[in-house]
Design an enzyme around this catalytic site. Structure first.
Site, PDB file in Angstrom:
ATOM      1  N   LYS A 112      39.552   5.502  44.328  1.00  0.00           N
ATOM      2  CA  LYS A 112      40.884   6.044  44.048  1.00  0.00           C
ATOM      3  C   LYS A 112      41.520   6.686  45.285  1.00  0.00           C
ATOM      4  O   LYS A 112      42.735   6.823  45.350  1.00  0.00           O
ATOM      5  CB  LYS A 112      40.810   7.026  42.888  1.00  0.00           C
ATOM      6  CG  LYS A 112      40.495   6.308  41.576  1.00  0.00           C
ATOM      7  CD  LYS A 112      40.612   7.191  40.370  1.00  0.00           C
ATOM      8  CE  LYS A 112      40.566   6.379  39.080  1.00  0.00           C
ATOM      9  NZ  LYS A 112      39.233   5.757  38.840  1.00  0.00           N
TER      10      LYS A 112
HETATM   11  C1  LIG Z   1      38.977   4.651  38.068  1.00  0.00           C
HETATM   12  C2  LIG Z   1      37.638   3.995  38.287  1.00  0.00           C
HETATM   13  C3  LIG Z   1      37.365   2.688  37.814  1.00  0.00           C
HETATM   14  C4  LIG Z   1      38.358   1.885  36.997  1.00  0.00           C
HETATM   15  O1  LIG Z   1      39.467   1.467  37.735  1.00  0.00           O
HETATM   16  P1  LIG Z   1      40.783   0.921  36.975  1.00  0.00           P
HETATM   17  O2  LIG Z   1      41.793   0.741  38.029  1.00  0.00           O
HETATM   18  O3  LIG Z   1      41.153   2.010  35.994  1.00  0.00           O
HETATM   19  O4  LIG Z   1      40.412  -0.332  36.290  1.00  0.00           O
HETATM   20  C5  LIG Z   1      36.123   2.137  38.095  1.00  0.00           C
HETATM   21  N1  LIG Z   1      35.178   2.837  38.778  1.00  0.00           N
HETATM   22  C6  LIG Z   1      35.404   4.081  39.243  1.00  0.00           C
HETATM   23  C7  LIG Z   1      34.319   4.784  39.954  1.00  0.00           C
HETATM   24  C8  LIG Z   1      36.637   4.704  39.014  1.00  0.00           C
HETATM   25  O5  LIG Z   1      36.850   5.954  39.479  1.00  0.00           O
END
Ligand SMILES: *Cc1c(COP(=O)(O)O)cnc(C)c1O
Length: 465
Positions: A112
Site C-alpha cells: 500500500k
Molecule cells: C490491502 C492488501 C491486500 C489486498 O489488496 P486489494 O487491492 O484490496 O485487492 C493484499 N495483501 C496485503 C498485505 C494488503 O495490505
C-alpha cells in the site's frame, strides 16, 4: 483527461477533482473516460528505465494538462525515496520462470506504500496550489492506516484521522500507526469492529457539517483513483525486467478489494502483453466464486490469517464490471441495485469476458500455513500469508510454464508473525533495521466509544486552524 462515474449519472470531473472527491455522487466509482494506450515499440523503448522514470511515463497521460511534467516527476521521486531497496520493486526468483515481486520495501512494509506515498505527495501538491486544507479520514483493519499516515504525515495542508477497531489490529500494525507523533496525525481506537469503523466513515462522508468551516473530507481507501493509477506502474516494471513486451508475462495477485489486480487489468488494456491474471483469495472468496460459479453473493466475514484480504465485497470490482458491460452506466446501476439483496449474477457475456481475463483460486488458513512452511523448507524464503496465497494460486492455475509467472508479494512476513509461527518458525521474523525499535516507541491514540457524535467531536476539535 476527464473521469466518469461507473453508474453514468454523475458529472465528469478533472483528475484533481477526482482525487479530492472519492465516491461519485451517484454512488459509482470514477474511471478515466478513455484509457491511454502505448504501442509495443514505445513500451520496448522503456527497458532500463528506473522505477521513477517509468512511473512518469505511465502516469503522465492520466494527469495531462493539470500537473506539469517537472512537478509530476518531483512528486514521483519524493514518493519512492523512502523505499529501502534501490530497485523499489525487486524481483526474486523462486522456481523456473517463477518470480516474487517484493512490493514491501516501503516505509510500512506493505504494498500500500506504493499508492499512499504517491497519494500523500500528490494531495500536498494539489492543496498547496489551491491554497486549500482538507481532512483525511480513513478506517483500517491494518495496513491501510499505517500507509496512509506515512503518506500524509509531512503534508502541511492535511489533518489525518484513522479509525481502527480497538484491540483488533496486530501489535505491529497498531504501533506503526500510533507511534507517529506529529500534530496532524490522529489515531482513534474505536470500541467496536472494522464494520463499525466503516459505518462511522460512511456517515461522516455523507454529512460533513461537523467539520470546521471550509474543510472537506478526502478518502484514502482503494476507491481513490490515484491509488489504482500508481499501482499500474509495477506491472510494467516487472514485465520489462523479464523480457517484456517481446514476450507475455503472467501475474498472480493476493486480492481483497480488487484494487491491486484491477491495476494489472489496466496495464493489459494499456498495451502490456499479459497472459494470465490470477485472482488469489483467502476463505473470503466472493471473487473466486464469482469467476468460477457466477456466484457473487455476500457471505459472513471469516477472520483469517491474511487479514488484509478479509472482505465480504470487493468495491473496485465495480470498475471491472463497468468495462465488462461495455461501459453502460445504467446496467451497472441496475446490477448494484440487485446486489442490495445480497447477490447478483453476471450476464453470460460479462462472465465469459471475466473468465477470459482472469483465473482464480482460493486458499484457507491451513493451506496457507502449509505453503509458508513448504516454501521455507525448500527455498529458505519466508512468505507472508498474503503472498503465500498468491504463490499457491499461481502454481495451481498456471497454464503455460514458458510464460514467466510473477507473484505480487504484498507484505513483509514480519507484519504477520502469527501465521509465520504457525508455519513452524520458532522465532518471530525480524523487523527491518529502520523499524527494529518499533516496540520501544512512544504511542498516542484516543480510545472512543462507538458513538458517531463523539468521533466527530474529537475530529472537529483536533483539526488545526
Ligand atoms: C490491502 C492488501 C491486500 C489486498 O489488496 P486489494 O487491492 O484490496 O485487492 C493484499 N495483501 C496485503 C498485505 C494488503 O495490505
Amino acid at each position: 483527461m476527464k473521469y466518469i462515474s461507473t453508474r453514468g449519472e454523475a458529472p465528469s470531473l478533472s483528475f484533481e477533482d477526482v482525487i479530492l472527491t472519492g465516491l461519485a455522487p451517484d454512488g459509482g466509482l470514477y474511471v478515466p473516460e478513455q484509457l491511454p494506450t502505448f504501442s509495443q515499440a514505445e513500451i520496448a523503448s522503456w527497458v532500463g528505465l528506473s522505477y521513477q522514470q517509468l512511473a512518469f511515463k505511465i502516469i503522465a497521460p492520466f494527469v495531462a494538462g493539470e500537473i506539469s511534467d517537472s512537478d509530476l516527476q518531483a512528486i514521483i521521486d519524493k514518493s519512492y525515496s523512502g523505499f529501502r531497496h534501490d530497485a523499489i520493486a525487486p524481483l526474486v526468483q523462486t522456481a523456473h520462470n517463477e518470480w516474487i515481486l517484493e512490493l514491501f520495501q516501503g516505509p510500512t512494509l506493505a504494498f500500500k506504500d506504493f499508492a499512499l506515498q504517491f497519494l500523500g505527495n500528490l494531495l500536498d501538491h494539489i492543496l498547496k496550489k489551491r491554497d486549500q486544507k482538507v481532512v483525511v479520514m480513513g478506517a483500517t483493519s491494518g495496513d491501510t492506516g499505517s500507509a496512509a499516515i506515512e503518506g500524509c504525515r509531512h503534508c502541511d495542508n492535511i489533518d489525518i484521522f484513522i479509525l481502527h477497531p480497538h484491540n483488533r489490529v496486530s501489535d505491529v500494525q497498531r504501533k506503526q500507526m500510533t507511534s507517529v507523533l506529529t500534530d496532524n496525525v490522529h489515531n482513534i481506537a474505536l470500541k467496536g469492529n472494522f464494520d463499525d469503523c466503516q459505518n462511522m466513515l460512511k456517515a461522516s462522508f455523507g454529512d460533513q457539517s461537523f467539520l470546521p468551516e471550509g474543510r472537506q473530507l478526502v478518502a484514502v481507501n482503494s476507491i481513490n483513483w490515484a491509488r489504482i493509477m500508481a499501482q499500474i506502474v509495477y506491472y510494467f516494471y516487472a514485465a520489462l525486467a523479464l523480457g517484456g513486451p517481446a514476450r507475455p508475462i503472467s501475474f498472480s495477485v493476493p486480492t481483497g478489494n480488487f484494487g491491486d489486480i484491477f491495476a494489472g487489468y489496466l496495464a493489459k488494456q494499456m498495451g502490456l502483453p499479459i497472459d494470465q491474471l490470477v485472482i488469489a483469495t483467502n476463505a473470503n472468496d466472493i471473487l473466486h466464486r464469482c469467476i468460477s460459479d457466477n456466484d457473487h453473493s455476500k457471505k459472513e466475514l471469516i477472520h483469517s490469517l491474511s487479514p488484509s484480504m478479509d472482505i465480504m465485497v470487493s468495491s473496485n470490482f465495480e470498475r471491472l464490471l463497468f468495462d465488462l458491460y461495455d461501459r453502460d452506466g445504467s446496467a451497472i446501476k441496475q446490477l448494484m441495485e440487485d446486489f442490495k439483496t445480497g447477490s447478483m449474477h453476471l450476464s453470460d457475456k460479462a462472465l465469459a469476458s471475466a473468465r477470459a481475463l482472469f483465473s482464480s483460486y482460493r486458499l484457507d488458513d491451513e493451506e496457507t500455513i502449509d505453503v509458508i512452511r513448504e516454501v521455507f523448507e525448500n527455498d529458505e524464503y519466508l512468505l507472508d500469508p498474503h503472498t503465500a496465497i498468491g504463490l499457491q494460486a499461481a502454481r495451481k492455475t498456471r497454464r503455460n510454464q514458458d510464460v514467466p509467472m510473477v507473484c505480487l508479494s504484498t507484505a513483509h512476513p514480519a507484519k504477520f508473525p502469527e501465521a509465520v509461527r504457525k508455519a513452524g518458525q520458532d522465532k518471530d521474523p525480524a523487523l527491518p533495521h529502520h523499524m527494529a525499535d518499533l516496540f520501544e516507541r512512544e504511542e498516542r491514540f484516543e480510545v472512543l466509544d462507538k458513538d458517531l457524535a463523539a468521533v466527530q467531536k474529537f475530529i472537529a476539535s483536533h483539526v488545526r486552524a
